[in-house]
Design a protein around this motif. Structure first.
Motif, PDB file in Angstrom:
ATOM      1  N   GLN A   7       0.714  -1.051  -0.118  1.00 25.44           N
ATOM      2  CA  GLN A   7      -0.002   0.005  -0.123  1.00 25.44           C
ATOM      3  C   GLN A   7       1.007   1.146  -0.051  1.00 25.44           C
ATOM      4  N   GLY A   8       0.776   2.310  -0.938  1.00 26.58           N
ATOM      5  CA  GLY A   8       1.198   3.181  -1.176  1.00 26.58           C
ATOM      6  C   GLY A   8       2.438   3.254  -2.049  1.00 26.58           C
ATOM      7  N   ASP A   9       2.782   2.177  -2.297  1.00 23.83           N
ATOM      8  CA  ASP A   9       4.088   1.848  -3.412  1.00 23.83           C
ATOM      9  C   ASP A   9       3.582   2.295  -4.628  1.00 23.83           C
ATOM     10  N   TYR A  10       4.355   2.598  -5.511  1.00 27.95           N
ATOM     11  CA  TYR A  10       4.067   2.530  -7.117  1.00 27.95           C
ATOM     12  C   TYR A  10       5.344   1.942  -8.051  1.00 27.95           C
ATOM     13  N   LEU A  11       4.934   1.809  -8.987  1.00 30.27           N
ATOM     14  CA  LEU A  11       6.139   1.266 -10.237  1.00 30.27           C
ATOM     15  C   LEU A  11       5.505   1.780 -11.598  1.00 30.27           C
ATOM     16  N   GLU A  12       6.617   2.395 -12.274  1.00 32.02           N
ATOM     17  CA  GLU A  12       6.355   2.721 -13.660  1.00 32.02           C
ATOM     18  C   GLU A  12       7.102   1.714 -14.281  1.00 32.02           C
TER      19      GLU A  12
END
Length: 110
Positions: A80-85
């Motif tokens: 939760q709260g992490d992102y990945l491009e």
């Protein structure tokens, strides 16, 4: 609300940063970075996506749960709260043991 930027100076003169941002603020932020076509996707526990690619840059922001994403360079566990491009045409797979809900966006390179 789940992310908001708060700067806090402790007694030891250390800065702590907390980010709280609701879904619309997330969309607004990533729109400024060139992403669009937003939608929220949910996968149930045990979901697995085999190796695949996307023709455009893709964004995944975990709203709840967790997901493991692997590329030819390694693996990353997003919570939760992490992102990945994920850059266009990057071979990758994804698996969730817990189930996951995430914001998806696409950056069209034209």
């Amino acid at each position: 609300m789940w992310f908001k930027l708060i700067f806090h100076l402790t007694n030891e003169n250390e800065f702590h940063i907390v980010i709280i941002m609701n879904l619309q603020e997330q969309i607004d932020y990533w729109s400024m970075k060139g992403y669009g076509d937003f939608y929220v996707w949910e996968d149930s526990p045990g979901t697995y996506y085999d190796w695949h690619t996307h023709p455009f840059d893709e964004l995944r922001v975990v709203l709840k749960g967790s997901i493991l994403i692997g590329t030819e360079e390694g693996q990353v566990l997003l919570k939760q709260g992490d992102y990945l491009e994920v850059p266009s045409n990057t071979r990758h797979w994804a698996r969730t043991e817990t189930g996951v809900s995430y914001l998806c966006g696409t950056k069209r390179n034209y």
